[in-house]
Motif scaffolding. Structure first.
Motif, PDB file in Angstrom:
ATOM      1  N   TYR A   4       0.828  -1.204   0.000  1.00 53.70           N
ATOM      2  CA  TYR A   4       0.000   0.000   0.000  1.00 53.70           C
ATOM      3  C   TYR A   4       0.865   1.259   0.000  1.00 53.70           C
ATOM      4  O   TYR A   4       0.597   2.209  -0.742  1.00 53.70           O
ATOM      5  N   MET A  49       2.467   1.698  -3.484  1.00 55.83           N
ATOM      6  CA  MET A  49       1.480   2.089  -4.501  1.00 55.83           C
ATOM      7  C   MET A  49       0.995   3.520  -4.289  1.00 55.83           C
ATOM      8  O   MET A  49       0.757   4.253  -5.247  1.00 55.83           O
ATOM      9  N   PHE A 101       1.373   6.198  -7.326  1.00 55.38           N
ATOM     10  CA  PHE A 101       0.251   6.884  -7.947  1.00 55.38           C
ATOM     11  C   PHE A 101       0.254   8.376  -7.642  1.00 55.38           C
ATOM     12  O   PHE A 101      -0.209   9.180  -8.456  1.00 55.38           O
TER      13      PHE A 101
END
Length: 63
Positions: free
Chosen positions: A28, A31, A35
């Motif tokens: 998590y 990512m 992003f």
């Protein structure tokens, strides 16, 4: 988890879920930064990550 060869059949159920949570948290974090960078919000998400790490007890490593 299946990609790295860890399944419920291989391990004890408790160990599996502990690893699942740890790997999930790490994935998590990666990512979120990726992003954030992809959509031009890296600085915001990096500050968010630093705040989250300080809450996890890693504040001394961020200075």
């Amino acid at each position: 988890m299946a990609l790295i060869g860890i399944t419920k059949d291989n391990l004890n159920t408790i160990v599996y879920w502990v690893l699942y949570i740890i790997v999930g948290l790490i994935f998590y974090q990666i990512m979120l930064i990726f992003f954030g960078w992809l959509f031009g919000q890296f600085k915001f998400f990096w500050e968010f990550e630093k705040k989250m790490f300080s809450r996890f007890g890693f504040k001394k490593f961020l200075n």
